[in-house]
Design an enzyme around this catalytic site. Sequence first.
Site, short mmCIF file in Angstrom:
data_model
loop_
_atom_site.label_atom_id
_atom_site.label_comp_id
_atom_site.label_asym_id
_atom_site.label_seq_id
_atom_site.Cartn_x
_atom_site.Cartn_y
_atom_site.Cartn_z
N ARG A 180 35.21 36.39 34.84
CA ARG A 180 34.30 35.37 33.51
C ARG A 180 33.13 36.00 34.50
O ARG A 180 31.71 36.83 33.57
CB ARG A 180 34.57 34.18 34.27
CG ARG A 180 35.36 33.36 33.82
CD ARG A 180 35.52 32.37 34.25
NE ARG A 180 36.20 32.53 35.81
CZ ARG A 180 37.79 32.88 35.02
NH1 ARG A 180 38.16 33.03 34.66
NH2 ARG A 180 38.09 33.59 36.26
N THR A 181 32.37 36.21 35.67
CA THR A 181 30.88 36.98 36.42
C THR A 181 31.22 38.03 35.56
O THR A 181 30.57 38.19 35.17
CB THR A 181 31.02 36.53 37.79
OG1 THR A 181 31.52 36.16 38.12
CG2 THR A 181 29.58 37.52 37.93
N LYS A 234 36.30 58.83 48.99
CA LYS A 234 35.60 60.22 49.13
C LYS A 234 34.92 59.49 50.40
O LYS A 234 34.60 60.80 51.54
CB LYS A 234 34.96 60.85 48.81
CG LYS A 234 35.64 61.72 47.63
CD LYS A 234 34.81 62.62 46.29
CE LYS A 234 34.59 62.51 44.89
NZ LYS A 234 34.28 63.31 44.50
N ARG A 237 29.06 41.97 43.18
CA ARG A 237 30.79 41.75 44.16
C ARG A 237 30.97 42.03 44.98
O ARG A 237 31.09 43.63 44.97
CB ARG A 237 31.37 41.37 42.47
CG ARG A 237 32.06 40.13 43.32
CD ARG A 237 33.74 39.52 42.73
NE ARG A 237 32.48 38.47 41.90
CZ ARG A 237 33.11 37.13 41.03
NH1 ARG A 237 34.87 37.38 41.44
NH2 ARG A 237 33.32 36.44 40.82
N HIS A 283 27.49 32.32 45.43
CA HIS A 283 27.19 32.69 44.41
C HIS A 283 26.41 32.05 42.86
O HIS A 283 27.30 31.28 43.18
CB HIS A 283 28.75 32.28 43.65
CG HIS A 283 29.57 32.99 42.29
ND1 HIS A 283 29.09 33.74 41.45
CD2 HIS A 283 31.04 32.80 42.35
CE1 HIS A 283 29.98 34.76 40.64
NE2 HIS A 283 30.68 34.49 40.84
N1 CP Z 1 34.02 31.50 38.49
C1 CP Z 1 33.75 32.71 38.65
O1 CP Z 1 33.73 33.45 39.23
O2 CP Z 1 34.75 33.86 37.75
P1 CP Z 1 35.66 35.34 38.53
O3 CP Z 1 35.83 35.33 39.35
O4 CP Z 1 36.46 35.62 37.00
O5 CP Z 1 34.18 35.64 37.71
#
Ligand code: CP
Length: 309
Positions: A56-57, A85, A106, A134
């Site tokens: 999703r993110t 590397k 992320r 998040h």
């Molecule tokens: N909700 C969420 O962060 O989903 P993903 O881990 O798929 O990005």
Amino acid sequence: LNFIGKDIISVNDMLRNEIDFILEKSEFIENMPVLEKSNLLKGKIIASLFFEPSTRTKDSFTTACYRLGGSITGFTDTSSTSLKKGETLFDTLKMYEIYSDVIVMRHNIEGSARFASECVDIPIINGGDGANQHPTQTLLDLYSIKKNQGKIDGLSIALAGDLKYGRTVHSLACALSLYKDITLYFISPESLKMPDFITELLKERNINFFECNEINDVIDKVDIFYMTRIQGERFPDKTEYEKVKGIYILEKNNLINVKENLKIMHPLPRIDEISKEIDNTPYAYYFEQAANGIPVRQALLSLLTGGIK
Ligand code: CP
């Protein structure tokens, strides 16, 4: 308010009026004619740097960007980059500072997004840093709550599941503490309770919260039931994970006496914690919630790059 060039690292950096402004802009973009919004990111390149898996993110940022006329660079697998590397995170970020206008990152290490923001001069958006924060998930969660309840102030909200390692519930609890007359219910096994640094913040802000172990103690009282996955990948001791795996499964028989306006939310992915039989009830909101990630992330990208003000 001016968001041009800003970083989105933690909801704790945000004031309520800033969050409300982003939610208003998200609604504005959602309602904008498709052609009108198709140029908001024209000429902009977004670097999508994912050191951890995501559906999703990562892909809602990608979709958000393409639909606004922008382009994407970056990686989803560090083994195809020079990190393999031995290149440092700092040097990697310096490269994407050259290649792009905004970095969405992320990373598994808590604090990595803050570190990234200190390395480069372009905006960093935290797409999740370990078990910490998040913030874009929280913005889309708040947008979803406002959309399905018509307001955020005055609501009773249950956060259930892995409250220790779940970054979405950490960010959401902090953000909800900025709203009025909120009551929070934390449902978790003893070993996965909401951390003290969050509950201390809630006490400082005089937020009513209650901790319990059972779904049925709470579900009839709340407007939002926010379920989360037990975050198996973050347990240092896998035998501890085995003890709590599958501990909560929300089923139709939990919904017999719930409030009419109840909405069940989940950041997804789900494993088995919401039974599929709930998907077709009027209470299920998790797929709409995920869809709301598009306008919210479009608003963020446009605000940070000046496409909208
Ligand atoms: N909700 C969420 O962060 O989903 P993903 O881990 O798929 O990005």
